[in-house]
Design a protein around this motif. Structure first.
Motif, PDB file in Angstrom:
ATOM      1  N   ALA A  74       0.206  -1.327  -0.055  1.00  0.00           N
ATOM      2  CA  ALA A  74       0.258  -0.152   0.002  1.00  0.00           C
ATOM      3  C   ALA A  74       1.017   0.657  -0.012  1.00  0.00           C
ATOM      4  N   VAL A  75       1.727   1.079   0.694  1.00  0.00           N
ATOM      5  CA  VAL A  75       3.272   2.812   0.512  1.00  0.00           C
ATOM      6  C   VAL A  75       3.579   2.525  -0.776  1.00  0.00           C
ATOM      7  N   ASP A  76       4.018   1.299  -0.877  1.00  0.00           N
ATOM      8  CA  ASP A  76       4.717   1.274  -2.684  1.00  0.00           C
ATOM      9  C   ASP A  76       3.616   2.221  -3.617  1.00  0.00           C
ATOM     10  N   GLU A  77       2.435   1.696  -3.509  1.00  0.00           N
ATOM     11  CA  GLU A  77       1.375   2.032  -4.104  1.00  0.00           C
ATOM     12  C   GLU A  77       1.047   3.288  -3.932  1.00  0.00           C
ATOM     13  N   ALA A  78       1.782   3.945  -2.909  1.00  0.00           N
ATOM     14  CA  ALA A  78       1.277   6.080  -3.089  1.00  0.00           C
ATOM     15  C   ALA A  78       3.063   6.437  -3.248  1.00  0.00           C
ATOM     16  N   GLY A  79       3.551   5.451  -3.349  1.00  0.00           N
ATOM     17  CA  GLY A  79       4.643   6.195  -3.782  1.00  0.00           C
ATOM     18  C   GLY A  79       5.900   6.649  -2.766  1.00  0.00           C
ATOM     19  N   TYR A  80       5.937   5.738  -1.697  1.00  0.00           N
ATOM     20  CA  TYR A  80       7.592   5.870  -0.812  1.00  0.00           C
ATOM     21  C   TYR A  80       7.308   4.904  -0.940  1.00  0.00           C
ATOM     22  N   GLU A  81       8.282   4.385   0.567  1.00  0.00           N
ATOM     23  CA  GLU A  81       8.620   3.138   0.861  1.00  0.00           C
ATOM     24  C   GLU A  81       8.583   3.287   2.626  1.00  0.00           C
ATOM     25  N   LEU A  82       8.065   1.623   3.273  1.00  0.00           N
ATOM     26  CA  LEU A  82       8.194   1.076   3.969  1.00  0.00           C
ATOM     27  C   LEU A  82       9.618   1.051   4.710  1.00  0.00           C
ATOM     28  N   VAL A  83       9.770   1.818   5.757  1.00  0.00           N
ATOM     29  CA  VAL A  83      11.758   1.131   5.846  1.00  0.00           C
ATOM     30  C   VAL A  83      11.629   0.091   7.645  1.00  0.00           C
ATOM     31  N   GLY A  84      10.101   0.091   8.391  1.00  0.00           N
ATOM     32  CA  GLY A  84      10.161  -0.568   9.169  1.00  0.00           C
ATOM     33  C   GLY A  84       9.172  -0.254  10.371  1.00  0.00           C
ATOM     34  N   VAL A  85       8.951  -0.966  11.680  1.00  0.00           N
ATOM     35  CA  VAL A  85       7.702  -1.093  11.843  1.00  0.00           C
ATOM     36  C   VAL A  85       8.449  -0.670  13.578  1.00  0.00           C
ATOM     37  N   GLN A  86       7.982   0.213  14.195  1.00  0.00           N
ATOM     38  CA  GLN A  86       8.123  -0.002  15.455  1.00  0.00           C
ATOM     39  C   GLN A  86       7.795  -0.857  16.692  1.00  0.00           C
TER      40      GLN A  86
END
Length: 104
Positions: A91-103
């Motif tokens: 979903a984050v990729d579809e928005a054009g950004y990158e998920l780099v971690g989970v806190q």
């Protein structure tokens, strides 16, 4: 467990995609129940970015609220149950950004 969430904001005129700030505020926050997870996302710079990420994640099944904050890169998601990280990443990729971690 509870979290603060942001309701969708009304459209503004002009573009908020600038280094000078965000077109979204913290107004309209209310506590919600469920599982709260904080994700780290790179590339968000403004309110428009926050909205794009929030919109995509909000479409995932079980998500009750999303609050993205460009200045911290944090996206707080409240859902009925823990979300599949691959689905959130997509979903984050579809928005054009990158998920780099989970806190934790």
């Amino acid at each position: 467990m509870s979290a603060q969430t942001e309701l969708p904001q009304a459209e503004t005129t002009g573009s908020c995609c600038s280094p000078s700030g965000s077109c979204h505020s913290d107004a309209g926050q209310a506590p919600q129940g469920g599982v709260t997870t904080v994700y780290e996302v790179t590339g968000m710079t403004c309110g428009h970015c926050e909205g794009a990420v929030s919109e995509e994640i909000s479409e995932l099944a079980g998500v009750s609220s999303v609050k993205a904050v460009a200045s911290t890169g944090r996206v707080t998601v409240v859902s009925e149950a823990p979300l599949d990280e691959a689905a959130v990443r997509a979903a984050v990729d579809e928005a054009g950004y990158e998920l780099v971690g989970v806190q934790a």
